[in-house]
Design an enzyme around this catalytic site. Structure first.
Site, mmCIF file in Angstrom:
data_model
loop_
_atom_site.group_PDB
_atom_site.id
_atom_site.type_symbol
_atom_site.label_atom_id
_atom_site.label_comp_id
_atom_site.label_asym_id
_atom_site.label_seq_id
_atom_site.Cartn_x
_atom_site.Cartn_y
_atom_site.Cartn_z
ATOM 1 C CB SER A 101 -12.800 191.846 13.329
ATOM 2 O OG SER A 101 -13.627 190.732 13.226
ATOM 3 C CG ASP A 242 -13.702 187.435 10.915
ATOM 4 O OD1 ASP A 242 -13.080 186.372 11.097
ATOM 5 O OD2 ASP A 242 -13.963 188.222 11.836
ATOM 6 C CG ASP A 244 -10.099 188.646 13.758
ATOM 7 O OD1 ASP A 244 -11.149 188.396 13.141
ATOM 8 O OD2 ASP A 244 -10.082 188.927 14.967
ATOM 9 C CG ASP A 246 -12.857 186.772 15.616
ATOM 10 O OD1 ASP A 246 -13.316 187.022 14.481
ATOM 11 O OD2 ASP A 246 -12.887 187.602 16.545
#
Length: 450
Positions: A101, A242, A244, A246
């Site tokens: 992340s 960010d 990833d 999400d």
């Protein structure tokens, strides 16, 4: 918190804490727990972000899955929420994302989604941990024709995910000038095309990943670049993802940050106007700003509070039939469209609110006043994280701060679920006061838990 899995999957420094051996074991154990015994040839989807270690861990994880007879489809670099969507769309048995992340590039992680697109509940993670750490069951190693296969479908998966996001819009945003910061992460493969298809005049930042520069002074944890760009280039709005993708942090036309709390406030009102805010309720965590709770009270919106972690927000939403929830950090869940936080989906919902209201983002964001908030992250040892809840000196420091603030603020000190940190958060009316108190508590933690 589990022995391998934190609040958002298993994480650690790649190749030291999160090794290839561990990834292979997670693949085998996950297949045993998640895949129905009646499934003749289980199918598992694997995606990753842009970290250098992603390919290495994907290969190890995939090898573990194939060794117990599962077929693996590798979809390469793709946002985490894309895997959550595609595992349902493709009717696979499980989906796995290799990502840490917003963490620095040397870290990596493994997040697992069930066939319904939801993250694993605690009980399932504990069962996987027991297989790996306690050897309560032995994975059935396959031979001959029963060994699983690899296949690759990167472009198809990205196209299917983008098409899904397009169906959530209902509008085109022709000539709207939009800057996007891809954090040199997973959104580089989807976000530029998505916003072009929506009709936006797209300006792309930090979309040249090299395996090392993910989240490096860019993206949702480093907003200065996007803020300056939006102001200097007179953009209507800016979106920062960010690593990833999400989570989302937005920037209004004046370069001011619109965080997760403000996003939930804006979208909650827009959903209520359209009759889509179930039970007139939004779900947030204890980390949400005091201003959000006051906004909710003033606008007749019920507010549910959970522990920190989007998994707990989602759990509350599913149990009670609520449609929006999330975190100040930018994880926002729209249960009508997704089973997890989705930065690109959230950006679309903000654009829809702007289009529906015919107001700039700055005006929409003004519905919520942000109270001064200080967050100090204190690095601690692994043993320190375990000792934290019972340390009397730390408890005393927190009590002293609470007594001084009284009704004018609040104190929240907690262990991070994803990093070796204790987070000290204070809110109040006087910035200097809460900074002093936060640093006092942080100093005690450093003395006690290093």
């Amino acid at each position: 918190m589990g022995r391998l899995f934190g609040t958002d999957g298993a994480r650690g420094v790649a190749n030291t804490e999160l090794t290839c051996e561990l990834a292979m074991k997670i693949g085998r154990a996950a297949a045993m727990v998640l895949i129905n015994e009646e499934t003749e040839r289980p199918k598992v989807l694997i995606g990753c972000d842009t970290r250098l270690s992603g390919d290495m861990l994907a290969a190890a994880l995939g090898a573990g899955l194939c060794s117990v007879g599962a077929d693996v489809r590798l979809v390469g670099v793709i946002p985490t929420p894309a895997v959550a969507y595609l595992v349902q769309a493709y009717e696979f048995d499980a989906g796995i994302v290799i990502s840490a992340s917003h963490n620095p590039f040397e870290f990596n992680g493994i997040k697992i989604f069930q066939k319904d697109g939801y993250k694993l509940p605690d009980a399932v993670e504990e069962e996987i941990e027991a297989i790996i750490l306690d050897e309560v069951r032995v994975p059935p190693v396959k031979v001959g024709a029963e060994v699983g296969r690899f296949e690759f479908a990167e472009e198809e998966a990205r196209k299917d995910y983008i098409n899904h996001l397009l169906t959530t819009s209902g509008y085109r945003f022709n000539n709207l000038k939009v800057a996007i910061d891809c954090a040199n992460g997973a959104s580089t493969t989807t976000a530029p095309k998505l916003f072009e298809y929506l009709g936006c005049d797209v300006h792309v930042l930090s979309a040249d990943p090299d395996g090392i520069n993910i989240n490096d002074n860019c993206g949702s944890t480093h907003m200065e670049q996007l803020q300056n760009y939006v102001k200097e280039n007179h953009c209507d709005v800016g979106f920062a993802f960010d690593g990833d993708a999400d989570r989302l942090m937005a920037v209004d036309e004046n370069g001011e940050i619109v965080d997760g709390d403000k996003t939930i406030a804006i979208c909650s009102l827009n959903m209520r106007d359209k009759g889509k805010l179930a039970h007139d309720t939004a779900v947030v965590t204890v980390m949400s700003n005091m201003g959000f709770f006051k906004f909710a009270e003033e606008n007749g919106i019920h507010c549910e509070k959970t522990k920190v972690g989007d998994r707990y927000v989602l759990e509350n939403m599913k149990e009670n039939g609520y449609m929006i929830g999330g975190e100040q950090s930018g994880h926002v869940i729209f249960l009508e469209y997704a089973t997890t936080g989705d930065g690109e989906l959230t950006a679309i919902q903000l654009l829809k609110a702007m289009k529906h209201s015919r107001k700039p983002l700055s005006e929409l964001a003004s519905v919520m006043k942000v109270y001064p908030q200080v967050l100090v992250n204190v690095k601690v040892s692994k043993i320190g994280k375990v000792r934290f809840p019972d340390d009397e000196e730390i408890k005393l420091a927190i009590q002293k701060a609470e007594a001084e603030l009284g009704d004018t603020g609040r104190v929240l000190v907690r262990v991070s679920g994803t990093e070796p940190l204790v987070r000290v958060m204070l809110e109040g009316e006087d910035t200097a006061q809460i900074e002093r108190l936060a640093n006092d508590i942080a100093e005690v933690i450093r003395e006690r838990l290093i």
